[in-house]
Design an enzyme around this catalytic site. Structure first.
Site, PDB file in Angstrom:
ATOM      1  N   THR A  89       2.066  30.320 -24.374  1.00 14.60           N
ATOM      2  CA  THR A  89       3.385  29.655 -24.248  1.00 14.60           C
ATOM      3  C   THR A  89       3.648  28.619 -25.344  1.00 14.60           C
ATOM      4  O   THR A  89       4.590  27.837 -25.223  1.00 14.60           O
ATOM      5  CB  THR A  89       3.523  28.949 -22.876  1.00 14.60           C
ATOM      6  OG1 THR A  89       2.527  27.914 -22.784  1.00 14.60           O
ATOM      7  CG2 THR A  89       3.371  29.920 -21.722  1.00 14.60           C
ATOM      8  N   TYR A 113       2.443  21.347 -25.510  1.00 22.10           N
ATOM      9  CA  TYR A 113       3.494  22.276 -25.931  1.00 22.10           C
ATOM     10  C   TYR A 113       4.871  21.742 -25.535  1.00 22.10           C
ATOM     11  O   TYR A 113       5.176  21.611 -24.348  1.00 22.10           O
ATOM     12  CB  TYR A 113       3.264  23.682 -25.351  1.00 22.10           C
ATOM     13  CG  TYR A 113       1.919  24.288 -25.712  1.00 22.10           C
ATOM     14  CD1 TYR A 113       1.184  23.823 -26.807  1.00 22.10           C
ATOM     15  CD2 TYR A 113       1.372  25.324 -24.977  1.00 22.10           C
ATOM     16  CE1 TYR A 113      -0.054  24.365 -27.144  1.00 22.10           C
ATOM     17  CE2 TYR A 113       0.133  25.881 -25.309  1.00 22.10           C
ATOM     18  CZ  TYR A 113      -0.575  25.382 -26.396  1.00 22.10           C
ATOM     19  OH  TYR A 113      -1.793  25.918 -26.708  1.00 22.10           O
ATOM     20  N   GLN A 138     -11.731  28.169 -25.439  1.00 20.60           N
ATOM     21  CA  GLN A 138     -10.552  28.829 -26.024  1.00 20.60           C
ATOM     22  C   GLN A 138     -10.512  28.513 -27.516  1.00 20.60           C
ATOM     23  O   GLN A 138     -10.430  27.353 -27.905  1.00 20.60           O
ATOM     24  CB  GLN A 138      -9.278  28.335 -25.329  1.00 20.60           C
ATOM     25  CG  GLN A 138      -8.048  29.073 -25.816  1.00 20.60           C
ATOM     26  CD  GLN A 138      -6.762  28.658 -25.107  1.00 20.60           C
ATOM     27  OE1 GLN A 138      -5.840  28.161 -25.733  1.00 20.60           O
ATOM     28  NE2 GLN A 138      -6.694  28.861 -23.810  1.00 20.60           N
ATOM     29  N   TYR A 192      -7.182  32.677 -28.927  1.00 23.84           N
ATOM     30  CA  TYR A 192      -5.789  32.265 -29.137  1.00 23.84           C
ATOM     31  C   TYR A 192      -5.293  32.723 -30.506  1.00 23.84           C
ATOM     32  O   TYR A 192      -6.081  33.108 -31.359  1.00 23.84           O
ATOM     33  CB  TYR A 192      -5.589  30.770 -28.877  1.00 23.84           C
ATOM     34  CG  TYR A 192      -6.088  29.750 -29.885  1.00 23.84           C
ATOM     35  CD1 TYR A 192      -5.548  29.646 -31.167  1.00 23.84           C
ATOM     36  CD2 TYR A 192      -7.052  28.822 -29.521  1.00 23.84           C
ATOM     37  CE1 TYR A 192      -5.975  28.664 -32.062  1.00 23.84           C
ATOM     38  CE2 TYR A 192      -7.488  27.839 -30.401  1.00 23.84           C
ATOM     39  CZ  TYR A 192      -6.933  27.762 -31.679  1.00 23.84           C
ATOM     40  OH  TYR A 192      -7.351  26.798 -32.549  1.00 23.84           O
TER      41      TYR A 192
HETATM   42  P1  NAP Z   1       0.228  34.729 -31.207  1.00 24.26           P
HETATM   43  O1  NAP Z   1       0.321  34.984 -29.765  1.00 24.26           O
HETATM   44  O2  NAP Z   1      -0.894  35.317 -31.964  1.00 24.26           O
HETATM   45  O3  NAP Z   1       1.567  35.131 -31.952  1.00 24.26           O
HETATM   46  C1  NAP Z   1       2.823  34.785 -31.451  1.00 24.26           C
HETATM   47  C2  NAP Z   1       3.884  35.375 -32.382  1.00 24.26           C
HETATM   48  O4  NAP Z   1       3.715  36.799 -32.447  1.00 24.26           O
HETATM   49  C3  NAP Z   1       5.301  35.138 -31.912  1.00 24.26           C
HETATM   50  O5  NAP Z   1       6.084  34.949 -33.055  1.00 24.26           O
HETATM   51  C4  NAP Z   1       5.673  36.431 -31.209  1.00 24.26           C
HETATM   52  O6  NAP Z   1       7.064  36.712 -31.303  1.00 24.26           O
HETATM   53  C5  NAP Z   1       4.909  37.449 -32.033  1.00 24.26           C
HETATM   54  N1  NAP Z   1       4.517  38.628 -31.238  1.00 24.26           N
HETATM   55  C6  NAP Z   1       4.051  38.677 -29.973  1.00 24.26           C
HETATM   56  N2  NAP Z   1       3.783  39.930 -29.608  1.00 24.26           N
HETATM   57  C7  NAP Z   1       4.084  40.718 -30.670  1.00 24.26           C
HETATM   58  C8  NAP Z   1       4.030  42.104 -30.917  1.00 24.26           C
HETATM   59  N3  NAP Z   1       3.608  42.952 -29.973  1.00 24.26           N
HETATM   60  N4  NAP Z   1       4.407  42.560 -32.144  1.00 24.26           N
HETATM   61  C9  NAP Z   1       4.828  41.700 -33.101  1.00 24.26           C
HETATM   62  N5  NAP Z   1       4.898  40.372 -32.936  1.00 24.26           N
HETATM   63  C10 NAP Z   1       4.529  39.880 -31.719  1.00 24.26           C
HETATM   64  O7  NAP Z   1       0.165  33.174 -31.515  1.00 24.26           O
HETATM   65  P2  NAP Z   1       0.039  31.828 -30.671  1.00 24.26           P
HETATM   66  O8  NAP Z   1       1.265  31.577 -29.871  1.00 24.26           O
HETATM   67  O9  NAP Z   1      -0.407  30.800 -31.637  1.00 24.26           O
HETATM   68  O10 NAP Z   1      -1.229  32.090 -29.719  1.00 24.26           O
HETATM   69  C11 NAP Z   1      -1.130  32.592 -28.419  1.00 24.26           C
HETATM   70  C12 NAP Z   1      -1.311  31.483 -27.389  1.00 24.26           C
HETATM   71  O11 NAP Z   1      -2.589  30.876 -27.521  1.00 24.26           O
HETATM   72  C13 NAP Z   1      -0.353  30.309 -27.562  1.00 24.26           C
HETATM   73  O12 NAP Z   1       0.960  30.613 -27.196  1.00 24.26           O
HETATM   74  C14 NAP Z   1      -1.043  29.264 -26.732  1.00 24.26           C
HETATM   75  O13 NAP Z   1      -0.834  29.477 -25.358  1.00 24.26           O
HETATM   76  C15 NAP Z   1      -2.493  29.506 -27.137  1.00 24.26           C
HETATM   77  N6  NAP Z   1      -2.938  28.659 -28.268  1.00 24.26           N
HETATM   78  C16 NAP Z   1      -3.925  27.751 -28.042  1.00 24.26           C
HETATM   79  C17 NAP Z   1      -4.365  26.917 -29.069  1.00 24.26           C
HETATM   80  C18 NAP Z   1      -5.436  25.906 -28.786  1.00 24.26           C
HETATM   81  O14 NAP Z   1      -5.675  25.031 -29.631  1.00 24.26           O
HETATM   82  N7  NAP Z   1      -6.121  26.019 -27.681  1.00 24.26           N
HETATM   83  C19 NAP Z   1      -3.809  27.029 -30.355  1.00 24.26           C
HETATM   84  C20 NAP Z   1      -2.826  27.986 -30.562  1.00 24.26           C
HETATM   85  C21 NAP Z   1      -2.421  28.794 -29.520  1.00 24.26           C
HETATM   86  P3  NAP Z   1       8.103  36.512 -30.071  1.00 24.26           P
HETATM   87  O15 NAP Z   1       7.708  35.266 -29.363  1.00 24.26           O
HETATM   88  O16 NAP Z   1       9.411  36.457 -30.744  1.00 24.26           O
HETATM   89  O17 NAP Z   1       7.996  37.715 -29.172  1.00 24.26           O
END
Ligand code: NAP
Length: 282
Positions: free
Chosen positions: A19, A53, A163, A191
């Protein structure tokens, strides 16, 4: 949905929804809520969020999405390191619970390591567990030495997950952190499985070898990137998607089985580490 077991014995789904960047723009709120609800309809019941977030905005979006559906949700949130002292953890957790509209979290993580002694944070997590506010606790962005240190502290053997950043283009954890966690049955939550920044995502998903594997499976490169992570032992994957087409694709990635030939080609295109490197972070 396939699950892994946490050290406490609780089951955790291997594929969930991130998210980060939700809750920033009121005009997107309905799309974000709809995306999370669609994901749950398709079986992705794990939702990962954090007080960081949108400074609570993402938790509010999640709260709206899971309204009336709490029992089917596996809810993960995270505390800021600067709130990770004894009283701060309790207060931050209460604020998160209020925004999420629930009275417990399935999993509460320390977002990254800060200046508060780890022993104090673990003690505070343990107190929240005793009070029934959280079912399990864990950490995020911990390298092997941090995990080792946590494991030796009182309550450290309850540390349920780590994570970390893990995807095809960032395989450093395979050198020692991932085997370390596997040996102790501590699941790793991957992540940014699709490389959240647009430029890095284009580079990873545009890889011609990845594209040709995807073509063979009638899938997208993103689905192959997720399927590869889902095929790793002891790994949970939390892609974030607002576009409903992405949500559907991500769920379907769980059904893709990569062959030994696919895996060999992936290793050539995205080589595994050959030495120890510091943990990559966002
Ligand atoms: P991600 O999930 O790797 O990438 C998200 C991006 O990819 C968005 O722009 C999304 O677009 C796009 N996307 C999603 N599914 C897709 C698909 N099937 N084909 C093409 N593009 C796609 O990146 P993230 O949000 O950084 O990581 C995921 C989650 O991990 C976060 O949301 C968060 O909850 C967690 N996180 C944790 C940390 C930490 O420090 N613990 C750091 C970073 C992230 P749309 O949204 O437009 O669909």
């Amino acid at each position: 949905m396939k699950t892994l077991l946490l050290p406490s014995g609780s089951a955790i789904p291997v594929l969930g929804q991130g998210t980060w960047n939700m809750g920033e723009d009121p005009a997107q709120r309905k799309r974000e809520i709809d995306a999370l609800r669609l994901g749950m309809d398709l079986g992705m019941h794990l939702i990962d969020t954090a007080e960081m977030y949108a400074e609570g905005g993402a938790e509010e979006v999640v709260g709206a999405a899971i309204h009336g559906r709490r029992a089917e949700t596996f809810l993960v949130s995270k505390v800021y390191p600067h709130n990770a002292d004894r009283r701060g953890v309790q207060a931050a957790c209460e604020r998160s619970l209020r925004r999420l509209g629930t009275d417990y979290l399935d999993l509460y993580l320390l977002h990254w390591r800060g200046s508060v002694p780890l022993a104090e944070t673990l003690e505070a997590f343990e107190a929240l567990k005793q009070a029934g506010k959280i079912r399990d606790f864990g950490v995020s962005n911990f390298d092997t030495d941090d995990m080792q240190e946590a494991g030796e502290l009182p309550g450290g053997d309850s540390n349920a997950v780590n994570q970390v950043l893990y995807n095809l283009a960032r395989r450093g954890i395979e050198w020692n952190l991932l085997p370390w966690c596997r040996a102790r049955a501590i699941p790793v939550m991957a992540y940014s499985p699709l490389e959240s920044s647009p430029g890095e995502q284009r580079r990873m998903l545009g890889n011609p070898h990845l594209k040709s594997i995807a073509e063979r499976h009638g899938a997208s490169s993103a689905q192959i990137a997720l399927a590869w992570l889902l095929q790793q032992e002891n790994v949970i994957v939390i892609p974030k998607a607002v576009d409903p087409k992405h949500v559907r694709e991500n769920r379907a990635a769980q059904d893709i089985v990569l062959t030994a030939q696919d895996l060999r080609e992936i290793d050539q295109a995205f080589p595994p580490p050959t030495r120890s490197t510091p943990l990559d972070m966002r």
